[in-house]
Each structure stands twice: as structure tokens, then as C-alpha cells.
Design an enzyme around this catalytic site. Sequence first.
Site, short mmCIF file in Angstrom:
data_model
loop_
_atom_site.label_atom_id
_atom_site.label_comp_id
_atom_site.label_asym_id
_atom_site.label_seq_id
_atom_site.Cartn_x
_atom_site.Cartn_y
_atom_site.Cartn_z
N CYS A 104 -2.97 -2.74 8.86
CA CYS A 104 -2.47 -1.42 9.27
C CYS A 104 -1.99 -1.47 10.72
CB CYS A 104 -3.55 -0.37 9.10
SG CYS A 104 -4.44 -0.50 7.54
N CYS A 154 0.83 -1.21 0.00
CA CYS A 154 0.00 0.00 0.00
C CYS A 154 0.87 1.26 0.00
CB CYS A 154 -0.94 0.01 1.20
SG CYS A 154 -0.09 0.05 2.79
#
Length: 147
Positions: free
Chosen positions: A103, A33
Site C-alpha cells: 500500500c 486489490c
Amino acid sequence: MYSEKVMDHFNNPRNVGEIEDPSGVGTVGNAKCGDIMRMYLDIDDNGVIQDAKFKTFGCGAAVATSSMATELVKGKTVEDALKVTNKAVMEALDGLPPVKVHCSLLAEEAIHSALWDYAEKHNITIEGLEKPVNDIGEKEEAVEEEY
Ligand code: FES
């Protein structure tokens, strides 16, 4: 989709910034990402984390997890800081959507990376701390399978 706590830590992130001359600093990223997180720790002579700050170039969940992670490690010994896993961070935030679990892994790894730097600088071994990776992509796949 996001809990109130996640939104709160995203809108008002705690401990954003840098620590000058930190006891340990670590940077990790996720090549997939492109998000990057840097964690700074100020650790006293007794091995207690006095302060923690972060800089995150990443998604909202990465900001919220780094904010919560810094709050959780403050006041802890380096050994107890190892217990601040991505799961602990997620629990403290009342959960994250499955696609955002990775995350929180960035936050865990950033703490480990800063602790590793601290251990190397002080020539000590922190029981249970494994050498952190720069790109958490591989670990992420293993964790995502769990959810
Ligand atoms: Fe990459 Fe959140 S999308 S850390």
C-alpha cells in the site's frame, strides 16, 4: 497490528482533496486489490512543492500512506520529493504490517506519477525519476520479496 500513527492518519487523513489546476497530477492503481490513488501537486517556479493533496479509493493503509506522503513532500524540492520512498513513508508511520507494505508503494508511485506529469508539462527532466506505471502490481512483487 497498526501503529498509532497509522491509525491517526487513517482516522484524520491530512491533505484530502484536489488542487485546481495542479502543476502535476498522477493516478496509480493496483489491479490486484483494486485500490486507486490520485496525487495532486502544486509546485512553484523554484521547483518547490507548495501543496499536495490526494484522493484515495482504497484500504486504510493506503489512506494513511497517502496522507503521510503528502505531508512529507510538502516544502520539498522535486528532487528531494523523490527521496520520499515507500520505505520513508513507512518509517514515518512507525511501520506497516508486511501484508500492507504494498500500500505504501502505491503512495510512492502516485508521487512519481504526479512529478512525471509536472516534468512533461514543463518540458524538464527530473534526475532519477523513472516513468511511473499505472498498475503497480509488478513492482509490488519485487518489494514484497524484500520483507
Ligand atoms: Fe490495496 Fe492497501 S490493500 S493498497
